[in-house]
Design a protein around this motif. Structure first.
Motif, short mmCIF file in Angstrom:
data_model
loop_
_atom_site.label_atom_id
_atom_site.label_comp_id
_atom_site.label_asym_id
_atom_site.label_seq_id
_atom_site.Cartn_x
_atom_site.Cartn_y
_atom_site.Cartn_z
N GLY A 122 -11.53 -42.80 1.55
CA GLY A 122 -10.81 -43.45 0.47
C GLY A 122 -11.66 -43.84 -0.72
N ASN A 123 -12.94 -43.56 -0.68
CA ASN A 123 -13.82 -43.91 -1.80
C ASN A 123 -13.99 -42.70 -2.72
N PRO A 124 -13.83 -42.90 -4.03
CA PRO A 124 -14.03 -41.79 -4.96
C PRO A 124 -15.50 -41.39 -5.05
N VAL A 125 -15.73 -40.12 -5.29
CA VAL A 125 -17.09 -39.61 -5.45
C VAL A 125 -17.27 -39.13 -6.88
N TYR A 126 -18.52 -39.00 -7.28
CA TYR A 126 -18.80 -38.52 -8.63
C TYR A 126 -20.18 -37.88 -8.67
N SER A 127 -20.43 -37.19 -9.75
CA SER A 127 -21.75 -36.61 -10.00
C SER A 127 -22.26 -37.16 -11.32
N GLU A 128 -23.49 -37.62 -11.30
CA GLU A 128 -24.20 -37.91 -12.54
C GLU A 128 -24.96 -36.63 -12.85
N PHE A 129 -24.84 -36.14 -14.08
CA PHE A 129 -25.51 -34.89 -14.41
C PHE A 129 -25.99 -34.88 -15.85
N ASP A 130 -26.97 -34.02 -16.07
CA ASP A 130 -27.51 -33.81 -17.41
C ASP A 130 -27.33 -32.35 -17.78
N ARG A 131 -27.06 -32.14 -19.03
CA ARG A 131 -27.08 -30.79 -19.60
C ARG A 131 -28.34 -30.65 -20.44
N LYS A 132 -28.63 -29.46 -20.87
CA LYS A 132 -29.85 -29.21 -21.64
C LYS A 132 -29.95 -30.15 -22.84
N ASN A 133 -28.85 -30.36 -23.55
CA ASN A 133 -28.87 -31.17 -24.77
C ASN A 133 -28.09 -32.47 -24.66
N THR A 134 -27.54 -32.78 -23.48
CA THR A 134 -26.70 -33.96 -23.31
C THR A 134 -27.08 -34.63 -21.99
N LYS A 135 -27.49 -35.88 -22.04
CA LYS A 135 -27.93 -36.59 -20.84
C LYS A 135 -26.93 -37.67 -20.45
N GLY A 136 -26.94 -38.05 -19.18
CA GLY A 136 -26.16 -39.18 -18.69
C GLY A 136 -24.67 -38.95 -18.57
N LEU A 137 -24.26 -37.76 -18.20
CA LEU A 137 -22.83 -37.46 -18.04
C LEU A 137 -22.38 -37.81 -16.62
N ARG A 138 -21.08 -38.01 -16.46
CA ARG A 138 -20.52 -38.35 -15.15
C ARG A 138 -19.22 -37.59 -14.95
N LEU A 139 -19.06 -36.99 -13.77
CA LEU A 139 -17.84 -36.28 -13.40
C LEU A 139 -17.26 -36.94 -12.16
N TRP A 140 -16.04 -37.46 -12.27
CA TRP A 140 -15.36 -38.16 -11.18
C TRP A 140 -14.48 -37.21 -10.38
N ASN A 141 -14.39 -37.48 -9.07
CA ASN A 141 -13.45 -36.79 -8.19
C ASN A 141 -12.72 -37.87 -7.40
N THR A 142 -11.45 -38.08 -7.72
CA THR A 142 -10.64 -39.07 -7.02
C THR A 142 -9.53 -38.41 -6.22
N LYS A 143 -9.65 -37.10 -5.98
CA LYS A 143 -8.61 -36.33 -5.30
C LYS A 143 -8.58 -36.53 -3.79
N GLY A 144 -9.72 -36.85 -3.18
CA GLY A 144 -9.77 -37.05 -1.74
C GLY A 144 -10.57 -35.99 -1.01
N GLN A 145 -10.69 -36.16 0.29
CA GLN A 145 -11.53 -35.30 1.12
C GLN A 145 -11.19 -33.82 0.99
N GLY A 146 -12.25 -33.02 0.90
CA GLY A 146 -12.10 -31.57 0.84
C GLY A 146 -11.78 -31.04 -0.54
N GLU A 147 -11.55 -31.91 -1.49
CA GLU A 147 -11.19 -31.48 -2.85
C GLU A 147 -12.43 -31.43 -3.75
N THR A 148 -12.42 -30.51 -4.70
CA THR A 148 -13.52 -30.34 -5.64
C THR A 148 -12.99 -30.48 -7.06
#
Length: 134
Positions: free
Chosen positions: A71-97
């Motif tokens: 039941g806890n959402p997961v996320y990725s902190e990521f950097d791109r070549k020219n953009t730092k400190g981005l975040r991608l959330w996944n609140t869909k649930g287990q097995g989802e991408t």
């Protein structure tokens, strides 16, 4: 002064070769897969979150998968070549991408898998960057 035909051809070949060598590719990538997995703190066989960017796709986007039905959402902190400190959330649930937007010129250079816990600090797995030996 007259320049011979072979000298003109040689000079033209040198100019063209220099132009080709100096040209940058239409796109680039991080040069390797970048992945991060967050495992349970007491049992490494229990996976919680997985973040990735594949070199075979030009490291153009990030995916983050929820690997545990808690039941806890997961996320990725990521950097791109020219953009730092981005975040991608996944609140869909287990097995989802969930996937980020794509960019072949501003490709992904770091990912970190994380989980959000209410009332306690979030937990994150190890960062992965190209060339770090992971």
């Amino acid at each position: 002064m007259q320049i011979s035909r072979s000298a003109k051809k040689t000079a033209m070949a040198v100019v063209l070769l220099g132009a080709v060598a100096g040209a940058s590719p239409a796109y680039a990538d991080a040069g390797e897969d970048v992945t991060s997995r967050l495992n349970h703190h007491t049992n490494p066989d229990i996976h919680i979150s997985y973040a990735f960017s594949w070199q075979s796709s030009g490291n153009k986007n990030v995916g983050v998968r929820d690997e545990r039905a808690d039941g806890n959402p997961v996320y990725s902190e990521f950097d791109r070549k020219n953009t730092k400190g981005l975040r991608l959330w996944n609140t869909k649930g287990q097995g989802e991408t969930t996937y980020s937007d794509s960019s072949t010129t501003n490709y992904v250079v770091k990912v970190t898998a994380c989980v959000q816990y209410d009332g306690t600090p979030d937990k994150c797995g190890p960062d992965d960057r190209p060339g770090d030996g992971r």
